[in-house]
Enzyme design. Structure first.
Site, PDB file in Angstrom:
ATOM      1  CE  LYS A  22      -1.583   1.823   4.000  1.00  0.00           C
ATOM      2  NZ  LYS A  22      -1.149   3.014   4.632  1.00  0.00           N
ATOM      3  CG  ASN A  23       2.060   2.665   3.620  1.00  0.00           C
ATOM      4  OD1 ASN A  23       1.252   3.049   3.764  1.00  0.00           O
ATOM      5  ND2 ASN A  23       3.233   2.324   4.859  1.00  0.00           N
ATOM      6  NE  ARG A  92       0.696  11.772   7.131  1.00  0.00           N
ATOM      7  CZ  ARG A  92       1.502  13.380   7.510  1.00  0.00           C
ATOM      8  NH1 ARG A  92       0.206  14.354   7.750  1.00  0.00           N
ATOM      9  NH2 ARG A  92       3.206  13.584   6.819  1.00  0.00           N
ATOM     10  CB  CYS A 116      -5.684   9.892  11.292  1.00  0.00           C
ATOM     11  SG  CYS A 116      -3.552   9.862  11.851  1.00  0.00           S
ATOM     12  NE  ARG A 121       0.019  10.400  10.531  1.00  0.00           N
ATOM     13  CZ  ARG A 121      -0.222   9.356   9.411  1.00  0.00           C
ATOM     14  NH1 ARG A 121      -1.114   8.993  10.215  1.00  0.00           N
ATOM     15  NH2 ARG A 121       0.851   8.883   8.494  1.00  0.00           N
ATOM     16  CG  ASP A 303       3.397   1.080   9.500  1.00  0.00           C
ATOM     17  OD1 ASP A 303       3.537   1.866   8.314  1.00  0.00           O
ATOM     18  OD2 ASP A 303       3.453   2.011  10.561  1.00  0.00           O
ATOM     19  CB  ILE A 325       7.265   6.891  14.284  1.00  0.00           C
ATOM     20  CG1 ILE A 325       8.721   5.746  14.314  1.00  0.00           C
ATOM     21  CG2 ILE A 325       7.228   7.294  13.342  1.00  0.00           C
ATOM     22  CD1 ILE A 325      10.397   6.075  14.422  1.00  0.00           C
ATOM     23  NE  ARG A 395      -6.890   4.267   5.911  1.00  0.00           N
ATOM     24  CZ  ARG A 395      -6.040   4.692   6.737  1.00  0.00           C
ATOM     25  NH1 ARG A 395      -6.287   4.719   8.144  1.00  0.00           N
ATOM     26  NH2 ARG A 395      -4.777   5.117   6.165  1.00  0.00           N
TER      27      ARG A 395
HETATM   28  C1  EPZ Z   1       4.759   6.801   6.331  1.00  0.00           C
HETATM   29  O1  EPZ Z   1       3.871   7.822   7.313  1.00  0.00           O
HETATM   30  C2  EPZ Z   1       3.462   5.442   6.089  1.00  0.00           C
HETATM   31  N1  EPZ Z   1       2.360   6.056   5.545  1.00  0.00           N
HETATM   32  C3  EPZ Z   1       2.832   5.179   7.495  1.00  0.00           C
HETATM   33  O2  EPZ Z   1       1.869   3.883   7.640  1.00  0.00           O
HETATM   34  C4  EPZ Z   1       4.427   5.221   8.463  1.00  0.00           C
HETATM   35  O3  EPZ Z   1       3.812   4.222  10.041  1.00  0.00           O
HETATM   36  C5  EPZ Z   1       4.902   6.177   8.641  1.00  0.00           C
HETATM   37  O4  EPZ Z   1       5.039   6.580   6.731  1.00  0.00           O
HETATM   38  C6  EPZ Z   1       6.684   6.144   9.092  1.00  0.00           C
HETATM   39  O5  EPZ Z   1       7.183   4.773   8.544  1.00  0.00           O
HETATM   40  C7  EPZ Z   1       2.560   6.063   4.166  1.00  0.00           C
HETATM   41  O6  EPZ Z   1       3.672   5.654   3.367  1.00  0.00           O
HETATM   42  C8  EPZ Z   1       1.243   5.964   3.288  1.00  0.00           C
HETATM   43  P1  EPZ Z   1       7.022  10.025   8.478  1.00  0.00           P
HETATM   44  P2  EPZ Z   1       4.176   9.149   7.262  1.00  0.00           P
HETATM   45  O7  EPZ Z   1       6.064  11.202   7.278  1.00  0.00           O
HETATM   46  O8  EPZ Z   1       5.332   9.997   5.776  1.00  0.00           O
HETATM   47  C9  EPZ Z   1       6.677  13.206  12.095  1.00  0.00           C
HETATM   48  C10 EPZ Z   1       0.122   2.419   7.449  1.00  0.00           C
HETATM   49  O9  EPZ Z   1       0.037   2.244   8.912  1.00  0.00           O
HETATM   50  N2  EPZ Z   1       6.660  13.920  10.598  1.00  0.00           N
HETATM   51  O10 EPZ Z   1       8.042   9.333   8.444  1.00  0.00           O
HETATM   52  O11 EPZ Z   1       3.287  10.288   7.562  1.00  0.00           O
HETATM   53  C11 EPZ Z   1       5.311  12.515  12.080  1.00  0.00           C
HETATM   54  O12 EPZ Z   1       4.445  13.489  12.707  1.00  0.00           O
HETATM   55  C12 EPZ Z   1       1.427   4.098   7.889  1.00  0.00           C
HETATM   56  O13 EPZ Z   1       0.686   2.329   6.696  1.00  0.00           O
HETATM   57  C13 EPZ Z   1       6.846  15.257  11.188  1.00  0.00           C
HETATM   58  O14 EPZ Z   1       7.183  16.232  12.844  1.00  0.00           O
HETATM   59  O15 EPZ Z   1       5.667   9.437   8.368  1.00  0.00           O
HETATM   60  C14 EPZ Z   1       5.655  11.140  12.261  1.00  0.00           C
HETATM   61  O16 EPZ Z   1       6.022  11.355  13.740  1.00  0.00           O
HETATM   62  C15 EPZ Z   1       0.375   4.904   9.299  1.00  0.00           C
HETATM   63  N3  EPZ Z   1       6.773  16.206  10.449  1.00  0.00           N
HETATM   64  C16 EPZ Z   1       7.210  10.906  12.114  1.00  0.00           C
HETATM   65  O17 EPZ Z   1       7.715  12.626  11.675  1.00  0.00           O
HETATM   66  C17 EPZ Z   1       6.671  16.338   9.216  1.00  0.00           C
HETATM   67  O18 EPZ Z   1       6.459  17.319   7.950  1.00  0.00           O
HETATM   68  C18 EPZ Z   1       7.128  10.099  10.925  1.00  0.00           C
HETATM   69  O19 EPZ Z   1       6.391  10.568  10.132  1.00  0.00           O
HETATM   70  C19 EPZ Z   1       6.287  14.850   8.599  1.00  0.00           C
HETATM   71  C20 EPZ Z   1       6.325  14.138   9.531  1.00  0.00           C
END
Ligand code: EPZ
Length: 416
Positions: A22-23, A92, A116, A121, A303, A325, A395
């Site tokens: 998915k990701n 998201r 969420c 996020r 995850d 995370i 999802r």
């Molecule tokens: C991706 O989300 C995945 N989603 C998530 O999977 C996964 O948990 C996550 O990466 C971490 O591996 C998709 O790929 C669609 P991040 P993403 O930006 O990109 C902070 C699932 O269950 N952050 O790496 O949103 C954020 O708050 C989903 O399939 C900022 O502070 O994750 C978080 O604490 C859930 N500022 C951390 O970084 C930003 O601008 C990780 O977020 C962006 C992120």
């Protein structure tokens, strides 16, 4: 509302094939906007989030057809750079449209994706990176407007190796003038898959999978064909379903390297693991508690924290899980307590005292991965459980109950 009825204490045995990730599929579908033509993408899972991305692309002007797990996305006529609020709020990952819309239309208008269940996020890292490449950003009334007369390359450092920010920056940079370097980039396999897809389209990207990625901007991209990599989180979930039921499960269509941290922890717990080029086999033997800290890839994936926590509720001794995370990713704990789990949460740390057995209960899925964790717990519990709000689970898992039944699980989906 649909729910699962699960009869526990059945040892799962057999082979399950992992779907496409998915990701990886979500950013790659968004990246198809960067060319004019028909992109063909294979092994795209049938999931709610994928359908929402299809709806968004169609609203932007794309024509999409699906033949089993193959999508044909025609992006010849993309006529607007706006993503409607209701679709942004539903998923998201719609934030992945920022980079491609800026790259193609030099404009993007979308509502704040909103938080969420697992945390606020934020998207500050996405915005900071795109501003560095020349985007002018206006945030007002819950909307973000970006314009970039000319997108240019830049030397970008990410304060955190954000998956989404890395992917959005890559997608904005492929058609920008000059070279972009992303430092402290996320290293997830899904980013390498995005690089593979874009390079087939004529992009010049290198370094995905490491913490430094270079993108040399090109003038235009052409449509291409691609097969999505296997879903490591889905594969890990099914491995844990085998482990928690003291079964013997083979997960096919997965690269063991994608799950090295999870395999390492399963062996530390006492499970026996066999791997081949495209499969992982788990047999649960005696189980003892371990400590786990979620980290960006290649660390233990956030995850799989919830599914692993379910497994540790019946391991001998005490386990400690630290979730580094996301802020609010222990929502499965209250539900597991209803099944007799002994877990204490303090901030980002959960202390799990192993119990000999869980007992069936009525529980509700609070989010995607917590929902999967509750299904795993129900598979191991004594008696019958009901898992409500299964739309969360849909999802990220395509008909999870059908897949689990192929290895002996007693689980049915009913309308409640
Ligand atoms: C991706 O989300 C995945 N989603 C998530 O999977 C996964 O948990 C996550 O990466 C971490 O591996 C998709 O790929 C669609 P991040 P993403 O930006 O990109 C902070 C699932 O269950 N952050 O790496 O949103 C954020 O708050 C989903 O399939 C900022 O502070 O994750 C978080 O604490 C859930 N500022 C951390 O970084 C930003 O601008 C990780 O977020 C962006 C992120």
């Amino acid at each position: 509302m649909e729910k699962f009825i699960v009869t526990g204490e059945v040892q799962l045995k057999g082979t399950i094939r992992t779907d496409g990730a998915k990701n990886a599929a979500l950013p790659i579908m968004a990246a198809s906007l960067l060319c004019r033509g028909q992109s063909i993408i294979h092994d795209v899972p049938c999931l709610r989030d994928i359908s929402i991305m299809q709806d968004i692309l169609t609203l932007l002007g794309a024509k999409i057809t699906r033949e089993k797990n193959t999508l044909v996305i025609d992006t010849t006529h993309i006529d607007k750079p706006e993503v409607p609020e209701h679709l942004m709020r539903e998923m998201r990952a719609s934030v992945f449209l920022m980079g491609p819309l800026l790259g193609r239309m030099r404009k993007v208008h979308l509502s704040y994706p909103g938080g969420c269940a697992i945390g606020p996020r934020p998207i500050d890292l996405h915005i900071k990176a795109l501003e560095k490449m020349g985007a002018k950003v206006r945030e007002c009334f819950g909307y973000i407007e970006m314009e970039a007369k000319a997108l240019h390359g830049g030397d970008i450092y990410l304060d955190f190796p954000s998956v989404g920010a890395t992917e959005n920056t890559i997608m904005a940079a492929v058609l920008a003038a000059g070279t972009t370097i992303i430092r402290n980039a996320a290293r997830e396999p899904e980013i390498y898959d995005l690089q593979s897809f874009l390079n087939k389209m004529g992009a010049k990207i290198s370094g995905a999978g490491t913490d430094t990625i270079q993108i040399d901007g090109v003038r235009e991209l052409r449509a291409s064909e691609h097969t999505i990599i296997p879903d490591r989180i889905q594969a890990g979930t099914y491995l844990l379903a085998g482990a928690i039921t003291a079964g013997d499960v083979v997960v096919k269509n997965i690269l063991p390297d994608f799950l090295f941290s999870v395999i390492n922890k399963l062996e530390e717990i006492g499970a026996s693991i066999e791997t081949g080029t495209d499969y992982i086999r788990v047999k649960a033997e005696k189980l003892r508690g371990v400590d786990i800290k979620t980290l960006p890839y290649p660390g233990f994936p956030t995850d799989l924290q919830a599914p692993m926590l379910s497994f540790l509720t019946i391991a001998q001794g005490t386990s400690v899980i630290t979730e580094t995370i996301f802020e609010n990713r222990f929502k499965h704990v209250d539900e597991l307590a209803r099944m007799g789990a002994k877990v204490k949460v303090e901030g980002r740390t959960a202390v799990i005292r192993g119990v000999p057995k869980l007992t069936g209960a009525v529980v509700a899925a609070p989010d995607l991965r917590a929902g999967a964790a509750l299904v795993l717990a129900a598979l191991a519990a004594q008696g019958v459980s009901e898992v409500e709000s299964v739309y969360h689970i849909d999802r990220g898992y395509d008909r999870i109950e059908e897949k689990l039944r192929t290895i002996g699980a007693q689980i049915v989906r009913i309308n409640s």
